[in-house]
Design a protein around this motif. Structure first.
Motif, PDB file in Angstrom:
ATOM      1  N   UNK A  10      53.099  41.801  41.780  1.00 30.45           N
ATOM      2  CA  UNK A  10      53.315  41.212  40.458  1.00 30.45           C
ATOM      3  C   UNK A  10      53.229  39.679  40.595  1.00 30.45           C
ATOM      4  N   UNK A  11      52.455  39.059  39.727  1.00 29.53           N
ATOM      5  CA  UNK A  11      52.298  37.589  39.674  1.00 29.53           C
ATOM      6  C   UNK A  11      51.697  36.959  40.928  1.00 29.53           C
ATOM      7  N   UNK A  12      50.954  37.740  41.715  1.00 26.45           N
ATOM      8  CA  UNK A  12      50.289  37.107  42.868  1.00 26.45           C
ATOM      9  C   UNK A  12      48.948  36.496  42.470  1.00 26.45           C
ATOM     10  N   UNK A  13      48.454  36.850  41.269  1.00 23.15           N
ATOM     11  CA  UNK A  13      47.220  36.201  40.809  1.00 23.15           C
ATOM     12  C   UNK A  13      46.061  37.123  40.484  1.00 23.15           C
ATOM     13  N   UNK A  14      46.341  38.388  40.174  1.00 23.98           N
ATOM     14  CA  UNK A  14      45.243  39.319  39.845  1.00 23.98           C
ATOM     15  C   UNK A  14      44.475  38.853  38.613  1.00 23.98           C
ATOM     16  N   UNK A  15      45.230  38.478  37.572  1.00 30.19           N
ATOM     17  CA  UNK A  15      44.552  38.046  36.329  1.00 30.19           C
ATOM     18  C   UNK A  15      43.765  36.765  36.574  1.00 30.19           C
ATOM     19  N   UNK A  16      44.329  35.894  37.406  1.00 26.52           N
ATOM     20  CA  UNK A  16      43.657  34.626  37.719  1.00 26.52           C
ATOM     21  C   UNK A  16      42.326  34.915  38.416  1.00 26.52           C
ATOM     22  N   UNK A  17      42.366  35.843  39.361  1.00 28.88           N
ATOM     23  CA  UNK A  17      41.135  36.211  40.076  1.00 28.88           C
ATOM     24  C   UNK A  17      40.144  36.893  39.127  1.00 28.88           C
ATOM     25  N   UNK A  18      40.668  37.780  38.300  1.00 25.60           N
ATOM     26  CA  UNK A  18      39.776  38.514  37.387  1.00 25.60           C
ATOM     27  C   UNK A  18      39.104  37.574  36.393  1.00 25.60           C
ATOM     28  N   UNK A  19      39.791  36.481  36.058  1.00 27.15           N
ATOM     29  CA  UNK A  19      39.171  35.506  35.144  1.00 27.15           C
ATOM     30  C   UNK A  19      37.910  34.928  35.784  1.00 27.15           C
ATOM     31  N   UNK A  20      37.929  34.785  37.111  1.00 29.05           N
ATOM     32  CA  UNK A  20      36.739  34.260  37.811  1.00 29.05           C
ATOM     33  C   UNK A  20      35.583  35.263  37.692  1.00 29.05           C
ATOM     34  N   UNK A  21      35.899  36.541  37.828  1.00 27.32           N
ATOM     35  CA  UNK A  21      34.853  37.553  37.652  1.00 27.32           C
ATOM     36  C   UNK A  21      34.292  37.508  36.227  1.00 27.32           C
ATOM     37  N   UNK A  22      35.200  37.435  35.268  1.00 23.08           N
ATOM     38  CA  UNK A  22      34.754  37.415  33.860  1.00 23.08           C
ATOM     39  C   UNK A  22      33.840  36.226  33.603  1.00 23.08           C
TER      40      UNK A  22
END
Ligand SMILES: CC(C)(COP(=O)(O)OP(=O)(O)OC[C@H]1O[C@@H](n2cnc3c(N)ncnc32)[C@H](O)[C@@H]1O)[C@@H](O)C(=O)NCCC(=O)NCCS
Ligand SMILES: Nc1ncnc2c1ncn2[C@@H]1O[C@H](COP(=O)(O)OP(=O)(O)OP(=O)(O)O)[C@@H](O)[C@H]1O
Length: 258
Positions: A10-22
């Motif tokens: 939780x909160x390690x940065x999955x969404x942050x990383x996924x934003x790079x893919x997007x």
């Protein structure tokens, strides 16, 4: 088309990383978004939550009171298991349909793959059979706690409870094909994504396939010093059936047992 799973704590940065893919035009299917969808008023999971947890976890207009439900489930393993039982099949079903839609809409064509953001990939195990590669996003534990407390305006005690409701980062990293270390700046993280070739080879399909099949990894030096990386032997699913390989990390080579 194949599916790359992104997971982590939780909160390690999955969404942050996924934003790079997007940003790079790669479709991302997000489990947290699917989880919100399956509890919309009138849906099957909504009815089952009402029956199991009562009116106290709903607002007057019928919307789920996420904070109230969170208080209950992060305080009790049994209640959490019950909620997972109600929601997980619905969430993963929703995500697989989204993947099918991507396929028929041809959204993956320039990249050959899509990404799924799956916070509980290893805890649940359900999606492992569908994944071609797994990326674990990790960060230092004190940073994880601090980022969670800041993002959710949450007390330390509550944040610690949420973190301990999940498998340890160490165990998740052991089972990854790629580990992205997100303790530095967001720019550092971006660079790791490009290094792991998931993006840089997207237009060159054969290159991507070769890199992905040959198992190149990204593991930060800092992380390696903290954590002994030894993926488990084959676990009967595609994502874990890996051949012997080595990782190149900042010019060094790390042998991995598979
Ligand atoms: C309990 C709920 C209502 C709390 O909502 P809230 O808005 O506070 O959190 P949010 O949904 O944004 O989740 C944030 C993170 O919490 C963690 N988390 C969520 N549910 C769980 C769970 N059952 N077990 C462990 N960690 C969890 C995940 O890392 C997730 O990314 C919500 O998380 C939920 O419905 N959980 C059950 C569904 C689920 O397991 N979702 C995770 C993706 S499969
Ligand atoms: N490298 C970074 N530097 C500074 N802040 C960061 C960094 N990466 C992420 N954050 C911040 O940390 C918080 C958690 O990141 P993010 O939301 O990406 O995590 P997550 O793994 O998707 O969380 P969850 O499990 O709750 O879905 C966010 O507020 C984000 O802006």
């Amino acid at each position: 088309m194949f599916i790359v799973g992104v997971t982590g704590g939780i909160a390690t940065g999955k969404s942050t990383l996924c934003a790079v893919f997007r940003e790079n035009g790669i479709p991302v299917i997000d489990a947290d978004a699917a989880a919100r969808k399956v509890v919309e008023p009138g849906r099957r999971a909504w009815h089952r939550i009402k029956k199991e947890f009562g009116d106290a976890v709903f607002y007057d207009d019928g919307q789920l009171n996420r904070e109230a439900l969170g208080e209950i489930i992060f305080d009790s393993v049994e209640k959490r298991r019950k909620l997972n039982e109600i929601t997980h099949q619905e969430i993963y079903g929703e995500m697989l349909w989204a993947a099918v839609r991507c396929f028929f809409q041809g959204k993956y064509t320039s990249h050959q793959f899509i990404v799924m953001d799956l916070p509980l990939l290893f805890e649940s195990g359900t999606m492992l059979d569908f994944l071609h590669k797994i990326i674990v996003v990790t960060c230092e534990e004190d940073l994880q706690l601090q980022r969670l407390m800041e993002r959710n305006s949450m007390s330390e005690a509550k944040a610690k409870k949420r973190i301990s409701a999940q498998m340890s980062l160490e165990r998740k990293c052991e089972q990854a094909h790629f580990v992205v270390e997100n303790s530095g700046t967001i720019q550092d993280t971006r660079e790791q994504v490009h290094t792991c070739a998931v993006i840089s080879h997207t237009k060159d399909t054969s290159g991507l396939m070769n890199r992905i099949h040959s198992g190149h990894h990204v593991v930060s030096q800092k992380y390696r010093m903290r954590c002994n990386i030894h993926p488990p032997a084959g676990q009967g699913n595609r994502a874990h059936n890996k051949s012997p390989s080595s990782i190149h990390t900042y010019g060094q080579e790390l042998k991995i047992r598979r």
